[in-house]
Enzyme design. Structure first.
Site: not given
Length: 394
Positions: A127, A210
């Site tokens: 990410w 997440a």
């Protein structure tokens, strides 16, 4: 004073979103932004969240601050969701944060405070905000091989070889499930091998989870995190509620610091409280309170789990449909990886030039590294995307 500031580079995804909005074509597909969308293109408020909000509106009589690390009931509820009984609760320090990003930031701050010379090993790719925050904090990053562009699967041998160079006190950042941006995930046997390397080297794992519930199911998606946390002496976990509860703008996250004994927990808890105080003082509470209510109420929890399962199976269905359509058009199974990946994202493994070609010729908007948000598709747009992929020669 302000004249000394430098222009900041525009965030690639935000720029992509603006270009999509400015595109006058009727047929265009947004696969860039990292939020779940239903078949109508809406990111809905989940039923259990609406019900909990109504209950909260009727019963809440104060908006006074919570503690520096948030409401302990929220920590208890989310720790139970992520870890179940994998680690004794007395060994876990926890602090509520502004979203999963806040948990990641606080984890990096904690690492820097505890080990200023620690290197953080990050998957290549990862990410982008992992890299951005580490760079901003001036922390040393070491990339480890993760994604094989040819097979569109995990380069496990390369990963193991690279993390084996970690030293005691270094940190290995891992994605708990639904790897972002690739969608390619480790098998449980591979997780066990990663744990062996962590124990051999003395490196500390940090897990960013997440997307629990978006891959193979709530329990299945937590299995690797639980295995790691129960196998090593120390571990950091950054958990987000943005996706699986659909409360993106409520900024609801939790940082967990796990040690091998209860004596270290108090020191860790005090440190997390100190870091929160320095950065934002008291964490947001609204989203955390909704999550706590849902997880502690049998009816709300059952409805939330049912809707989350609908979301998960919808994305799996979109993956299979896209893989099947690409097989039909190409006459080969080279896109089978799309059905095997999990979570919102998959990485096509093509060049920025091909991505730009699809955007120019077919109105397909995805990140330049070819990460696409599967949840941005529906039954009508899958054939459009498949045709664009084939026409681009991917």
């Amino acid at each position: 004073m302000f004249e000394t500031l430098k222009d900041r580079p525009v965030d690639g995804i935000l720029r992509l979103m603006q270009e999509y909005r400015d595109d006058p074509r009727e047929v265009k597909i947004d696969l860039g932004v990292g939020v779940y969308k239903d078949a109508t293109g809406l990111t809905p408020v989940m039923r259990a969240v609406k019900a909990a909000e109504h209950m909260l509106w009727e019963t809440q009589d104060s908006k006074v601050y919570t503690g520096l690390t948030g409401d302990p009931a929220f920590a208890d509820a989310l720790i139970a969701l992520v870890l179940d009984d994998a680690v004794p609760r007395d060994n876990i320090a926890a602090a509520a944060t502004p979203g999963g990003t806040g948990a990641v930031r606080q984890a990096f701050e904690l690492i820097r405070m505890a080990r200023p010379d620690a290197r953080v090993f990050v998957s290549d790719p990862t990410w982008p905000n992992h890299l951005s925050i580490l760079n901003y904090l001036g922390m040393e990053m070491v990339p480890y091989r993760y994604f094989d562009e040819e097979s569109r699967s995990v380069d496990f041998d390369g990963m193991i070889a690279d993390i084996r160079t970690a030293k005691p006190g270094d940190v290995v950042l891992l994605h708990g499930c639904c790897h972002n941006p690739t969608g390619a995930n480790l098998k449980m046997t591979e997780w066990k091998a990663v744990i062996d390397v962590l124990l051999e080297t003395g490196a500390v794992p940090m897990i960013d989870i997440a997307y629990q519930g978006f891959g193979d199911g709530l329990e299945e998606d937590a299995a690797a995190t639980r295995l790691v946390a129960s196998s090593v002496p120390e571990c950091l976990i950054a958990a987000s509620c943005s996706k699986n509860f659909g409360i993106y703008r409520e900024r609801t996250g939790l940082l967990m610091a796990i040690s091998s004994n209860a004596d270290a927990r108090k020191r860790n808890q005090d440190t997390l409280a100190f870091l929160n105080r320095q950065n934002f003082s008291f964490p947001p509470d609204h989203g955390a309170r909704l999550v706590t209510m849902i997880l502690n109420d049998d009816a709300l929890r059952a409805d939330w789990m049912a809707e989350l399962e609908e979301v998960r199976t919808s994305m799996l269905g979109l993956r299979s449909q896209l893989a099947d359509e690409l097989q039909r058009l190409s006459g080969s199974d080279r896109f089978g990886f799309l059905a095997q990946h999990r979570g919102m994202f998959s990485r096509l493994g093509t060049t920025p030039e091909k991505v730009a070609e699809m955007r120019r010729d077919s109105g397909i908007y995805m990140v330049a590294d070819s990460r696409m948000n599967i949840a941005g598709l529906n039954a009508q747009t899958i054939p459009v995307l498949a045709r664009a992929i084939i026409d681009a020669g991917i």
